[in-house]
Design an enzyme around this catalytic site. Structure first.
Site, short mmCIF file in Angstrom:
data_model
loop_
_atom_site.label_atom_id
_atom_site.label_comp_id
_atom_site.label_asym_id
_atom_site.label_seq_id
_atom_site.Cartn_x
_atom_site.Cartn_y
_atom_site.Cartn_z
N LYS A 251 0.84 -1.20 0.00
CA LYS A 251 0.00 0.00 0.00
C LYS A 251 0.87 1.24 0.00
O LYS A 251 1.71 1.43 0.88
CB LYS A 251 -0.90 -0.01 1.23
CG LYS A 251 -1.72 1.26 1.43
CD LYS A 251 -2.48 1.23 2.75
CE LYS A 251 -3.11 2.56 3.07
NZ LYS A 251 -3.76 2.58 4.41
N ASP A 256 -2.36 10.52 3.84
CA ASP A 256 -3.77 10.17 4.01
C ASP A 256 -4.47 11.19 4.90
O ASP A 256 -4.35 11.15 6.12
CB ASP A 256 -3.90 8.77 4.62
CG ASP A 256 -5.34 8.34 4.78
OD1 ASP A 256 -6.22 8.97 4.16
OD2 ASP A 256 -5.59 7.36 5.51
N LYS A 263 -9.70 13.05 8.76
CA LYS A 263 -9.18 12.61 10.04
C LYS A 263 -9.11 13.78 11.03
O LYS A 263 -9.05 14.94 10.62
CB LYS A 263 -7.76 12.04 9.86
CG LYS A 263 -7.68 10.75 9.07
CD LYS A 263 -6.24 10.32 8.90
CE LYS A 263 -6.15 9.00 8.15
NZ LYS A 263 -6.64 7.87 8.95
N ASP A 274 1.68 6.27 5.93
CA ASP A 274 0.69 5.36 5.37
C ASP A 274 1.19 4.66 4.11
O ASP A 274 0.47 3.86 3.52
CB ASP A 274 -0.61 6.13 5.07
CG ASP A 274 -1.85 5.25 5.19
OD1 ASP A 274 -1.75 4.17 5.79
OD2 ASP A 274 -2.91 5.66 4.70
N ASP A 333 -12.04 7.33 4.34
CA ASP A 333 -10.81 7.04 5.08
C ASP A 333 -10.49 5.56 5.09
O ASP A 333 -9.50 5.14 5.69
CB ASP A 333 -10.93 7.58 6.51
CG ASP A 333 -9.59 7.64 7.22
OD1 ASP A 333 -8.55 7.73 6.53
OD2 ASP A 333 -9.57 7.59 8.47
N GLU A 335 -9.48 3.95 2.47
CA GLU A 335 -9.00 4.02 1.09
C GLU A 335 -7.97 2.97 0.74
O GLU A 335 -7.82 2.60 -0.43
CB GLU A 335 -8.44 5.42 0.81
CG GLU A 335 -6.99 5.64 1.19
CD GLU A 335 -6.72 5.50 2.70
OE1 GLU A 335 -5.60 5.09 3.05
OE2 GLU A 335 -7.61 5.81 3.50
N ARG A 337 -7.78 -0.23 1.25
CA ARG A 337 -8.34 -1.44 0.65
C ARG A 337 -8.84 -1.18 -0.78
O ARG A 337 -8.89 -2.10 -1.59
CB ARG A 337 -9.48 -1.97 1.53
CG ARG A 337 -10.67 -1.06 1.66
CD ARG A 337 -11.53 -1.36 2.89
NE ARG A 337 -10.87 -0.94 4.12
CZ ARG A 337 -11.38 -1.09 5.34
NH1 ARG A 337 -12.57 -1.66 5.48
NH2 ARG A 337 -10.72 -0.70 6.41
#
Length: 496
Positions: A251, A256, A263, A274, A333, A335, A337
């Site tokens: 990933k 993010d 967030k 991230d 949030d 995202e 996956r």
């Protein structure tokens, strides 16, 4: 940092010229007649030193010992874990000493595990991030001699440990870069450099190529950022031409914000981490470049930012993934996956032996396991066992989590094939069940590293995990390892 493996006993260590001599003392320490043995014996007798891992005693200008500073460190039973703890405890003293050359004397009888732990722990504890500082203070330590009873016997383990340390540091450096430096474009450039320097094949695709592939889920996440997405494919072809590769999927969300489901502002700076999964894949390839094992490996990195503007995807949107499955976005949030599912579908074209994805995926995994073990989810028992064994050997442990079909219930929706989130309960498992839908045709494992990819607080920074685990796992594949067809019953649940 330059590491050297050398045949040394206590007498040889006493004569070794260096700035600091670090002597690791186990519970079963056996004394000789040399100066080092006499010093250790006296310290133990006076109870100034305990052989318990992490206990330290410093000495200066000892008679008969060439190094001006001597550091005795308890190493418990001499296992890799205790060696790691001993070296970590000594790190603060070593930094304060400004030593340029260090000699580490491993306990008598130390094997490959101890060598690996000593090298990796030394590299980890001496790492200093300086890239974006105006007046950087680099690490002083330049040379490390690791003393063992028989250097010849430990040569292979030593080489692997050095490669692992190099790969881990590479991943840490990428992870620590600020998000305006470590953009998706930068990750693509780093992949190209690795390919050029180590003979890998590489392809770095942009928005147009990704659109042609039909990666609607990945593109949906990337829409809100001015930074163009990158889809990176690295290939190490060390095995036979017909051998099925292991595919690593990392990933690569380089920042993010949470998107429209933004967030909280506190600690949002840590969302530069991230892309820890992407960094670990690149770090693993850096290590593969050193060792060049006879195994075929593909690294896939979907990379973009998750930002918000007028074109951002939003809750209620329906995305069409590369697999054709439609996804209702209930939380922007979630995202990671959404970019991984398209990469997992893309991985099928390599007819892989196994696919392992690595992602800072869920806060729920942090709640479940903290920062000690990464979460392991697997559709194949053989693959899960190999990853667990690799993690134990690399001192980069995992804990296997369930994948019962019942955990998919919350992902049902009236408006698409699947929703991207469910309720709060078992969030890490539900995220894994979402990914499992896109992996029906190969053995698959998912490593949730949200708790282990970085540290917060005073020691804030990337850890480089799980590069050590991944490298150990891949090296084991030279002998065959994952067998096609194993875990078929478990994999059949992916379509549930």
């Amino acid at each position: 940092m330059d590491f050297e493996l050398k045949t040394l006993d206590a007498a040889g260590a006493a004569a070794e010229k260096s700035d600091v001599l670090l002597v690791l003392v186990t519970e079963g320490f056996k004394a000789g007649k040399d100066a080092v043995s006499k010093l250790v014996t006296s310290a133990l007798a006076a109870r100034d030193l305990e052989p318990k891992a992490g206990k330290l005693l410093q000495a200066y200008r000892c008679e008969g010992i060439a190094a001006p500073r001597v550091l005795l460190a308890g190493a418990g039973d001499g296992s890799g874990k205790k060696i790691q703890a001993a070296v970590a405890a000594a790190a603060g003293v070593l930094r304060a000493s400004a030593a340029k050359k260090l000699t580490i004397l491993l306990p008598a009888g130390s094997g490959d595990e101890a060598v690996r732990a000593a090298v990796c722990a030394t590299a980890e504890s001496s790492y200093v991030y300086v890239t974006t500082k105006s007046k950087p203070e680099g690490r002083e330590l330049k040379k490390v001699v690791v003393g063992v009873a028989d250097a010849g016997a430990g040569r292979q383990a030593f080489g692997r440990a050095k490669a692992a340390a190099t790969g881990i540091e590479f991943a840490r450096e990428l992870g620590n870069l600020p998000p305006n430096y470590a953009t998706p474009t930068r990750l693509g450039e780093e992949a190209k450099k690795l390919a050029k320097n180590h003979g890998f094949k590489v392809e770095v695709m942009g928005p147009k190529e990704v659109e042609k592939l039909g990666m609607g889920s990945f593109m949906g996440v990337a829409k809100g950022s001015s930074e163009p997405l990158r889809f990176i494919v690295l290939r190490h072809e060390g095995g036979a031409k017909g051998d099925a590769p292991v595919v690593l999927v990392g990933k690569g969300i380089t920042f993010d914000s949470g998107g429209v489901s933004i967030k909280p502002s506190a600690d949002m700076d840590e969302m530069k981490f991230d892309m820890g999964g992407a960094a670990s894949v690149l770090g693993t390839f850096r290590a593969l470049g050193e060792l060049k094992p006879k195994v075929n490996v593909v690294g896939i990195i979907p990379s973009c930012e998750n930002m918000l503007d007028g074109s951002s995807y939003k809750p209620g949107d329906i995305l069409t993934s590369m697999s054709g499955q439609t996804i209702e976005v209930l939380n922007t949030d979630a995202e990671g996956r959404l970019i991984l599912c398209d990469a997992l579908t893309y991985a099928e074209r390599f007819k892989p032996k196994a696919v392992v994805d690595i992602a800072t995926l869920t806060g729920a995994c942090v709640i479940a396991l903290g920062g000690v073990r990464s979460g392991l989810f697997a559709s194949d028992d053989a693959l899960a066992g190999q990853l667990q064994a690799a993690g134990d050997a690399a001192l980069d442990p995992v804990w296997r989590m369930p994948l019962d079909d019942e955990y998919s219930e919350g992902l049902k929706t009236n408006f698409a094939d699947v929703a991207n989130v469910a309720g709060r309960a078992a969030g890490a498992v539900v995220a894994a069940k979402f990914l499992q839908r896109f992996t029906p045709n190969y053995p698959w494992a998912h490593l949730d590293i949200a708790g282990t990819a970085w540290k917060s607080g005073a020691g804030k920074g990337s850890t480089g995990r799980p590069v050590g685990l991944l490298l150990e796992f891949l090296l084991a594949q030279e002998g065959g390892a994952v067998t096609k067809g194993q875990g078929k019953a478990a994999r059949s649940k992916a379509a549930a």
